[in-house]
Scaffold this motif. Structure first.
Motif, PDB file in Angstrom:
ATOM      1  N   PHE A 104       1.102  -1.285  -0.554  1.00  0.00           N
ATOM      2  CA  PHE A 104      -0.331  -0.010  -0.358  1.00  0.00           C
ATOM      3  C   PHE A 104       0.735   0.971  -0.045  1.00  0.00           C
ATOM      4  CE2 PHE A 104      -2.899  -3.365   1.315  1.00  0.00           C
ATOM      5  CZ  PHE A 104      -3.979  -2.898   1.418  1.00  0.00           C
ATOM      6  N   TYR A 105       0.487   1.828  -0.274  1.00  0.00           N
ATOM      7  CA  TYR A 105       1.405   3.739  -0.621  1.00  0.00           C
ATOM      8  C   TYR A 105       0.189   4.775  -0.694  1.00  0.00           C
ATOM      9  CZ  TYR A 105       4.899   0.131  -2.781  1.00  0.00           C
ATOM     10  OH  TYR A 105       5.628  -0.694  -2.298  1.00  0.00           O
ATOM     11  N   PRO A 106       0.698   5.757  -0.783  1.00  0.00           N
ATOM     12  CA  PRO A 106      -0.317   7.158  -0.825  1.00  0.00           C
ATOM     13  C   PRO A 106      -1.244   7.237  -1.641  1.00  0.00           C
ATOM     14  CG  PRO A 106       1.606   7.150   0.844  1.00  0.00           C
ATOM     15  CD  PRO A 106       2.252   6.425   0.004  1.00  0.00           C
ATOM     16  N   ILE A 107      -1.928   7.602  -2.421  1.00  0.00           N
ATOM     17  CA  ILE A 107      -3.045   7.365  -3.019  1.00  0.00           C
ATOM     18  C   ILE A 107      -1.855   9.296  -3.740  1.00  0.00           C
ATOM     19  CG2 ILE A 107      -4.990   9.173  -4.221  1.00  0.00           C
ATOM     20  CD1 ILE A 107      -6.084   7.068  -2.280  1.00  0.00           C
ATOM     21  N   PRO A 114      -8.056  11.628 -12.325  1.00  0.00           N
ATOM     22  CA  PRO A 114      -9.085  12.890 -11.441  1.00  0.00           C
ATOM     23  C   PRO A 114      -8.631  12.741 -10.496  1.00  0.00           C
ATOM     24  CG  PRO A 114      -9.734  11.178 -13.792  1.00  0.00           C
ATOM     25  CD  PRO A 114      -8.335  10.926 -13.277  1.00  0.00           C
ATOM     26  N   SER A 115      -9.598  13.607  -9.912  1.00  0.00           N
ATOM     27  CA  SER A 115     -10.290  13.684  -8.185  1.00  0.00           C
ATOM     28  C   SER A 115      -8.767  13.238  -7.367  1.00  0.00           C
ATOM     29  CB  SER A 115     -11.212  12.549  -7.982  1.00  0.00           C
ATOM     30  OG  SER A 115     -12.061  12.594  -8.562  1.00  0.00           O
ATOM     31  N   ILE A 116      -7.459  13.224  -7.726  1.00  0.00           N
ATOM     32  CA  ILE A 116      -6.356  12.302  -7.299  1.00  0.00           C
ATOM     33  C   ILE A 116      -5.280  13.411  -6.580  1.00  0.00           C
ATOM     34  CG2 ILE A 116      -4.388  11.123  -6.544  1.00  0.00           C
ATOM     35  CD1 ILE A 116      -6.715   9.798  -6.344  1.00  0.00           C
ATOM     36  N   PHE A 117      -5.337  14.159  -6.049  1.00  0.00           N
ATOM     37  CA  PHE A 117      -3.966  14.989  -5.301  1.00  0.00           C
ATOM     38  C   PHE A 117      -3.200  14.854  -4.329  1.00  0.00           C
ATOM     39  CE2 PHE A 117      -8.567  16.547  -5.098  1.00  0.00           C
ATOM     40  CZ  PHE A 117      -8.358  17.583  -6.794  1.00  0.00           C
ATOM     41  N   LYS A 118      -1.544  15.179  -4.814  1.00  0.00           N
ATOM     42  CA  LYS A 118      -0.645  14.676  -4.156  1.00  0.00           C
ATOM     43  C   LYS A 118      -0.557  15.146  -2.501  1.00  0.00           C
ATOM     44  CE  LYS A 118       2.877  18.833  -4.492  1.00  0.00           C
ATOM     45  NZ  LYS A 118       3.443  19.560  -5.135  1.00  0.00           N
ATOM     46  N   CYS A 124      -3.322   3.876  -1.054  1.00  0.00           N
ATOM     47  CA  CYS A 124      -3.981   2.494  -2.066  1.00  0.00           C
ATOM     48  C   CYS A 124      -2.904   1.255  -2.285  1.00  0.00           C
ATOM     49  CB  CYS A 124      -4.242   3.312  -3.472  1.00  0.00           C
ATOM     50  SG  CYS A 124      -3.109   4.743  -3.713  1.00  0.00           S
ATOM     51  N   ARG A 125      -3.401   0.255  -2.958  1.00  0.00           N
ATOM     52  CA  ARG A 125      -2.397  -1.057  -3.749  1.00  0.00           C
ATOM     53  C   ARG A 125      -2.491  -1.194  -4.407  1.00  0.00           C
ATOM     54  NH1 ARG A 125      -4.649  -6.621  -1.031  1.00  0.00           N
ATOM     55  NH2 ARG A 125      -2.155  -8.490  -1.011  1.00  0.00           N
ATOM     56  N   VAL A 126      -1.615  -1.270  -4.961  1.00  0.00           N
ATOM     57  CA  VAL A 126      -0.241  -1.902  -6.160  1.00  0.00           C
ATOM     58  C   VAL A 126      -1.312  -3.225  -6.188  1.00  0.00           C
ATOM     59  CG1 VAL A 126       1.651  -2.152  -7.558  1.00  0.00           C
ATOM     60  CG2 VAL A 126       1.218   0.370  -6.143  1.00  0.00           C
ATOM     61  N   ILE A 127      -1.471  -3.904  -7.466  1.00  0.00           N
ATOM     62  CA  ILE A 127      -2.298  -5.294  -7.381  1.00  0.00           C
ATOM     63  C   ILE A 127      -1.442  -5.736  -9.317  1.00  0.00           C
ATOM     64  CG2 ILE A 127      -3.860  -4.962  -5.737  1.00  0.00           C
ATOM     65  CD1 ILE A 127      -5.497  -4.311  -9.517  1.00  0.00           C
ATOM     66  N   ASP A 128      -0.806  -4.929  -9.690  1.00  0.00           N
ATOM     67  CA  ASP A 128      -0.182  -4.823 -10.832  1.00  0.00           C
ATOM     68  C   ASP A 128       1.264  -4.617 -11.039  1.00  0.00           C
ATOM     69  OD1 ASP A 128       1.317  -7.417 -12.183  1.00  0.00           O
ATOM     70  OD2 ASP A 128       0.148  -7.136 -13.608  1.00  0.00           O
TER      71      ASP A 128
END
Length: 411
Positions: A104-107, A114-118, A124-128
């Motif tokens: 998991f990493y910060p979005i 869209p709708s993602i701000f630093k 959120c999870r990296v799945i591939d």
């Protein structure tokens, strides 16, 4: 008894339980100063269960129990929130390491979505990761899981509606920030060798002799007094009278419930002076687990093994978990408790990079990878105010969190 109504202030104990892959998970969060006027949002699951008919709940009711189905408390799982993009979408100014599948990493480290701000730190999870492209799941990790909710109010007082200023707090949302991340398997230990094919995850900043490091007496508390009380409360749920207990990686404080009568408590640790000052130990054994993971006890000897605030220092955890299973009686229990404080030079490398709830997942994988434990459960205890006499009280609002995993040996 004061009735609960929209003018009430109270302390709210939130307990959330859920099950996934035959593992039971338990989260406890204290909402100190819950404001019935500001913190019960219209149209929410919380409002429907509190039911302020005639502006009050029954005067004698302080506890509420309900099940939140997927989509009722958390947003429903949405396939459109599983996104595949070029690896170039990772913000190099915010993340320079190597992304790992399952972590998991910060979005906010992802751009051009869209709708993602630093500034967004929601995990959120990296799945591939394949062919210079990355697939990320932006859904809450519990989006598809029914949640068992227990709410208990205490210390009610009037004045909530009369308060001016301040903000609304979604306490259930706060309680669910983190839970779900422990279902990941950060190192996939079941597919690595005992010699550690996990890329140096168990290396440490100071790899010199542990005996030299721990020969210095450190009569300090590793968590604040409230957290210590909470850890004792967790152990109280699993320990019984007349049991043989091994306090693994022991020191001068054991966190064992004082109201339980033990048959015998043996401490195994690195510093004899510290353990001999521990009033809960009947006997002490000095032993370096990172040098020799073999436990100096006969098989089927203990009813319970606890490991408090030390699991993050083990460099050979799989071997040690197998050894713990050997010295436990069939059906005996291992309970591992930890927080978010440690000796930085001796903690294993991967521990520092994991989200606090991912660390639960790592310890959970120790249990699973050993192949010796069943009836696995995880827990967290958070949100308690920091004691006013604590040395960090002027810098930290909350007490140290408590996390842990328990499991029984197979009968």
């Amino acid at each position: 008894m004061n009735p609960l109504n929209q003018s009430t202030l109270a302390d709210l104990n939130i307990q959330i339980s859920w099950k996934k892959d035959d593992i039971n998970h338990h989260e406890q969060y204290l909402a100190k100063g819950f404001n019935f006027y500001r913190d019960v949002f219209p149209g929410t699951l919380l409002e429907s269960h509190l039911d302020f008919s005639n502006n009050k709940v029954r005067p004698d009711k302080r506890s509420f129990h309900f099940t939140a189905q997927p989509g009722e408390l958390l947003p429903s799982f949405d396939e459109k929130r599983v996104v595949t993009r070029s690896l170039k979408c990772v913000r190099s100014d915010l993340f320079t390491g190597e992304l790992a599948i399952g972590r998991f990493y910060p979005i906010g480290i992802f751009s051009n979505i869209p709708s993602i701000f630093k500034e967004n730190q929601t995990p959120c999870r990296v799945i591939d990761i394949k062919n210079e492209r990355i697939t990320v799941d932006f859904n809450h990790p519990l989006a598809r899981v029914p949640l068992d909710i227990h709410l208990t109010f205490s210390n009610p007082s009037s004045g909530g509606r009369e308060e001016r200023g301040g903000g609304c707090t979604d306490w259930l949302k706060l309680a669910l920030e983190g839970p779900g991340l422990q279902t990941a398997s950060p190192l996939n230990l079941r597919h690595t060798s005992k010699e550690d094919a996990s890329g140096g995850a168990f290396e440490r900043e100071d790899d010199a002799s542990d005996a030299q490091f721990y020969e210095v007496d450190r009569l300090v508390h590793h968590i604040d007094t409230t957290a210590s009380h909470n850890l004792t409360g967790v152990y109280e749920k699993v320990l019984s009278n007349n049991e043989m207990v091994l306090d693994l990686m022991s020191g001068w404080v054991s966190h064992l419930p004082p109201n339980i009568s033990y048959a015998n408590v043996i401490g195994l640790g690195m510093n004899r002076n510290e353990m001999e000052r521990n009033p809960q130990l009947n006997d002490v054994v000095v032993h370096d687990l990172n040098k020799d993971p073999m436990l100096p006890f006969e098989s089927n000897h203990f009813d319970q093994v606890i490991c408090s605030l030390s699991i993050e220092y083990l460099t050979q955890p799989l071997e040690i978990f197998e050894e713990v299973a050997r010295v436990l009686k069939p059906g005996g229990r291992l309970s591992v408790g930890f927080s978010n404080r440690w000796f930085p030079e001796k903690v294993i490398r991967c521990w520092k990079t994991l989200h606090e709830f991912e660390r639960i997942g790592l310890v959970l994988d120790y249990f699973k990878a050993s192949g010796q434990f069943e009836a696995l459960e995880t827990y967290s205890v958070r949100g308690y105010p920091r004691p006013m006499d604590d040395k960090y009280a002027d810098r930290l609002l909350f007490s140290d969190p408590i996390y842990g995993v328990t499991g029984r040996t197979m009968a």
